[in-house]
Scaffold this active site. Structure first.
Site, mmCIF file in Angstrom:
data_model
loop_
_atom_site.group_PDB
_atom_site.id
_atom_site.type_symbol
_atom_site.label_atom_id
_atom_site.label_comp_id
_atom_site.label_asym_id
_atom_site.label_seq_id
_atom_site.Cartn_x
_atom_site.Cartn_y
_atom_site.Cartn_z
ATOM 1 N N CYS A 2 20.141 -53.479 7.123
ATOM 2 C CA CYS A 2 20.605 -52.497 8.091
ATOM 3 C C CYS A 2 19.734 -52.475 9.345
ATOM 4 O O CYS A 2 18.572 -52.857 9.317
ATOM 5 C CB CYS A 2 20.567 -51.107 7.467
ATOM 6 N N ARG A 27 19.976 -59.383 11.489
ATOM 7 C CA ARG A 27 19.531 -58.835 10.212
ATOM 8 C C ARG A 27 20.648 -58.874 9.162
ATOM 9 O O ARG A 27 20.392 -58.662 7.992
ATOM 10 C CB ARG A 27 19.064 -57.390 10.409
ATOM 11 N N TRP A 74 24.315 -52.820 5.877
ATOM 12 C CA TRP A 74 24.508 -53.904 4.922
ATOM 13 C C TRP A 74 24.651 -53.222 3.577
ATOM 14 O O TRP A 74 23.708 -52.598 3.082
ATOM 15 C CB TRP A 74 23.294 -54.835 4.942
ATOM 16 N N ASN A 100 17.992 -46.651 6.816
ATOM 17 C CA ASN A 100 17.765 -47.970 6.205
ATOM 18 C C ASN A 100 16.988 -47.734 4.925
ATOM 19 O O ASN A 100 16.064 -46.925 4.911
ATOM 20 C CB ASN A 100 16.899 -48.863 7.098
ATOM 21 N N GLY A 101 17.315 -48.480 3.879
ATOM 22 C CA GLY A 101 16.569 -48.343 2.630
ATOM 23 C C GLY A 101 17.429 -47.732 1.548
ATOM 24 O O GLY A 101 18.662 -47.735 1.629
ATOM 25 N N GLU A 482 15.278 -76.295 -1.799
ATOM 26 C CA GLU A 482 15.496 -75.711 -0.485
ATOM 27 C C GLU A 482 16.737 -76.324 0.181
ATOM 28 O O GLU A 482 17.552 -75.612 0.763
ATOM 29 C CB GLU A 482 14.237 -75.902 0.391
ATOM 30 N N LYS A 486 20.007 -74.119 1.229
ATOM 31 C CA LYS A 486 20.474 -74.117 2.622
ATOM 32 C C LYS A 486 21.964 -74.444 2.676
ATOM 33 O O LYS A 486 22.728 -73.805 3.370
ATOM 34 C CB LYS A 486 19.647 -75.152 3.386
ATOM 35 N N GLU A 489 24.119 -71.556 1.238
ATOM 36 C CA GLU A 489 24.177 -70.299 1.980
ATOM 37 C C GLU A 489 25.004 -70.366 3.240
ATOM 38 O O GLU A 489 25.573 -69.359 3.639
ATOM 39 C CB GLU A 489 22.774 -69.740 2.255
ATOM 40 N N HIS A 505 19.593 -83.646 -19.510
ATOM 41 C CA HIS A 505 19.537 -82.676 -20.608
ATOM 42 C C HIS A 505 20.691 -81.678 -20.545
ATOM 43 O O HIS A 505 20.538 -80.535 -20.955
ATOM 44 C CB HIS A 505 18.177 -81.970 -20.607
ATOM 45 N N LYS A 605 19.230 -61.099 6.807
ATOM 46 C CA LYS A 605 18.016 -61.758 7.277
ATOM 47 C C LYS A 605 16.777 -61.171 6.632
ATOM 48 O O LYS A 605 15.812 -61.859 6.354
ATOM 49 C CB LYS A 605 17.946 -61.625 8.800
HETATM 50 C C1 F6R Z 1 17.374 -68.265 3.104
HETATM 51 C C2 F6R Z 1 16.541 -67.121 3.371
HETATM 52 C C3 F6R Z 1 16.177 -66.220 2.239
HETATM 53 C C4 F6R Z 1 14.782 -65.634 2.480
HETATM 54 C C5 F6R Z 1 14.458 -64.555 1.452
HETATM 55 C C6 F6R Z 1 13.059 -64.031 1.652
HETATM 56 O O1 F6R Z 1 17.547 -69.038 4.250
HETATM 57 O O2 F6R Z 1 16.172 -66.887 4.482
HETATM 58 O O3 F6R Z 1 16.233 -66.882 1.012
HETATM 59 O O4 F6R Z 1 13.859 -66.664 2.425
HETATM 60 O O5 F6R Z 1 15.377 -63.521 1.562
HETATM 61 O O6 F6R Z 1 12.899 -63.530 2.929
HETATM 62 P P1 F6R Z 1 11.480 -63.357 3.590
HETATM 63 O O7 F6R Z 1 10.914 -64.719 3.815
HETATM 64 O O8 F6R Z 1 11.740 -62.615 4.860
HETATM 65 O O9 F6R Z 1 10.652 -62.580 2.606
#
Ligand code: F6R
Length: 610
Positions: A2, A27, A74, A100-101, A482, A486, A489, A505, A605
């Site tokens: 949010c 965000r 969000w 927020n929260g 990773e 990527k 997502e 396995h 984000k």
């Molecule tokens: C994927 C991504 C998320 C963040 C995760 C942790 O591209 O960005 O998997 O890595 O939500 O976020 P941070 O690094 O802000 O703690």
């Protein structure tokens, strides 16, 4: 996650709130709304979906007034809908709140309020707050907010407006970030700096348990208990331009291309002039304290956790200290053995991830020293850790992390070397050799970026698949994870990452004709072993793309269908290069499928809920 914006001043608030919310789009959100004190009283307009829906709604019926609050939501409690969007009001429509929260005890509070005759229009925890404030109000909004907050448990940042006091805006921070912007004759609240940077560079950063009372003339800072707080204004010296696309089609592509610069910035000033040692003046941990460290725990979420998996290999190989890597949401609940000689490294791009923050606090509670690797100065993680290494990636706007991830790797290389030189586990010449190789990384990334068109071609063919696999051994496996995340997502293609030797396995059952497998082969000591695993998938019809080191193409040509070569570096440093084509692959696959690359579905984000 949010976003909050609030304004009190001499201008129309609606455009400021909307523009501010746009700056917080990165965000992630699924609905938005604003409340403005108009000549008719407190008026609220909200709309599910993108901000443009809210703007369309406001076009016919603008909210005119010079004090207001806005929010991008969000969904956490209740689905994305108009009713669940913020701001929320009480039944008298005199109090309006953005939040927020999460309020952990909201159900309890809601039940009490309902028994007292309150009606609720949404499924949110936030609506409870506006009702609570209305109950506590006796002519002073600050006191009412303080009393309401005392009844609430959880993590929250609030912006509160009441029709009874059209010249005051109240903000509260409790474990969810909030800043106050100070302008001439106007004041702002925001959950992040870009929202208000167009209007002011002077801000106060609220700490947990602090609140601010904003009027047009000034800001009063106090604790939620009502004690005055004195703090200096913080002057923001970065520019909004850095947060704009700079000619690229998407923030993600821009951020991928920024990596050479980000690597240089993250290394700058951290390597001695003669290039033979690492200098980390920001670390207060002494050599003696470092020598006392018997184990390291790396704790993070998502992409940051994948960086942590590379970090494990780096620290173990260079500093010879055992390292465990944990998903932050699991860490606290597995009763980890945390002692005074444990160094806990938390990794978080945003520095606000709730699970990571909770793990940090647990580690501190157990007496461990906490070192944070984060991209955000002044973030909660940065403020609460004992030591901080800031990755100088610059603001990352695309939801999918690229430069924040890769600069975390740079931070781990620096930290591993620093530990090694302090503990004497590596010869000075070896440290100098790694540093020299690191110095070449930015240029090597540039050369990979120069082959983006080749990756684009591969991505376009991969985009037609419904499922694919990434495989690798050792540090290649960490990068495979990773690469797979990527792709998932932003392209929404199902993909899985496997330690190459583990496929047989069970998962091999999923390999059939035409399934793409991306095999990372940068660890040449493991090459033969990985080739055997490639043969296993080839025998079942997989189409294999090999990611290999330059000069090693011939060796793998017989095994893979296609290959992409990355410049040669030290085995330990390869993740900083091999991840680049994988980022491009995801980007172009998402583009080919017509998805919203920068704002993928169901992702935020900054994830500030547990
Ligand atoms: C994927 C991504 C998320 C963040 C995760 C942790 O591209 O960005 O998997 O890595 O939500 O976020 P941070 O690094 O802000 O703690």
């Amino acid at each position: 996650m949010c976003g909050i914006v609030g304004y009190i001043g001499f201008r129309e608030s609606q455009p400021i709130l909307i523009e501010g919310l746009k700056k917080l789009e990165y965000r992630g959100y699924d609905s938005a709304g604003i409340a403005v004190h108009t000549e008719r009283g407190l008026e609220v307009t909200k709309a599910v979906g993108r901000l443009v829906n809210l703007e369309n709604r406001l076009t016919g019926e603008p909210l005119c007034g010079t004090i207001g609050i806005g929010h991008t939501r969000w969904a956490t409690h209740g689905k994305p809908s108009d009713a669940n969007s913020h701001p929320h009001t009480d039944n008298s429509l005199k109090f309006s709140v953005v939040h927020n929260g999460i309020i952990e005890n909201y159900l309890e509070l809601k039940e009490e309020l309902m028994l007292a005759g309150h009606r609720f229009l949404s499924e949110t925890d936030t609506e409870v707050i506006s009702h609570l404030i209305s109950v506590e109000y006796e002519g002073d909004i600050v006191k009412a907010v303080q009393k309401a907050v005392r009844k609430m448990r959880g993590a929250f940042a609030l912006g509160v407006l009441t029709e009874h006091e059209p010249d005051r805006l109240v903000a509260v921070r409790y474990a969810s970030p909030l800043i106050i912007g100070v302008g001439e004759g106007e004041k702002f609240i925001a959950s992040d700096i870009p929202a208000i940077l167009e209007y002011t560079r002077d801000i106060y950063i609220l700490e947990d348990g602090e609140m601010a009372v904003l009027t047009r003339e000034g800001v009063e800072l106090l604790t939620v208990e009502g004690n005055p707080v004195a703090k200096d204004v913080f002057r923001v010296n970065w520019d909004l331009m850095t947060a704009e696309k700079g000619g690229y089609d998407h923030f993600m592509l821009k951020e991928i291309y920024e990596q050479p610069r980000a690597y240089r910035d993250t290394m700058r000033g951290r390597v001695s002039e003669d290039g033979r040692s690492v200098v980390l003046p920001e670390l207060s941990i002494t050599a003696e304290q470092l020598r006392a460290v018997s184990r390291v725990h790396i704790v993070a979420c998502g992409t940051a956790m994948h960086a942590g998996m590379v970090g494990k290999t780096v620290i173990e190989q260079l500093a010879r200290i055992p390292v465990e890597v944990d998903v932050a949401s699991e860490y606290r609940y597995r009763s980890p053995i945390i002692t005074k000689d444990t160094l806990v490294i938390v990794v978080s791009q945003s520095g606000e991830t709730a699970d990571t923050l909770a793990a940090l606090r647990e580690a501190k509670r157990c007496g461990a020293r906490v070192l944070a690797i984060t991209n955000v100065v002044g973030s909660s993680v940065a403020r609460e850790a004992d030591d901080v290494i800031i990755t100088l990636a610059g603001p990352e706007i695309a939801v999918a992390s690229t430069k924040a991830y890769s600069t975390m790797l740079i931070a781990f290389f620096l930290l591993g070397l620093y530990m090694a030189q302090t503990l004497g586990t590596q010869e000075e010449a070896e440290i100098a050799r790694v540093l020299a190789a690191m110095d070449s990384l930015p240029e090597q990334v540039e050369s990979i970026l120069g082959q983006a068109e080749t990756v684009k071609g591969i991505a376009e063919s991969i985009a037609k698949s419904s499922s694919l696999f990434f495989i690798g051994r050792g540090i290649d496996y960490a990068v495979a994870l990773e690469g797979s995340l990527k792709l998932k997502e932003i392209s929404y293609i199902h993909s899985e990452a496997y330690a190459a030797g583990e496929l047989k396995h069970g998962t091999l059952a999923l390999i059939e004709d035409g399934v793409p497998v991306i095999a990372l082969l940068t660890q040449e000591d493991l090459f033969e072993k990985t080739v055997s695993n490639i043969k296993e998938v080839k025998a079942r019809g997989a189409e294999v793309l090999g990611l290999v080191n330059e000069g090693h193409e011939e060796a793998s040509a017989k095994t893979v269908d296609r290959q992409f070569a990355i410049p040669r570096t030290l085995p330990l440093l390869t993740p900083a290069l091999s991840v680049i084509p994988l980022q491009l692959l995801s980007y172009y696959a998402s583009l080919a499928l017509g998805h919203d690359v920068d704002k993928p579905r169901n992702l935020a984000k900054s994830v500030t809920v547990e």
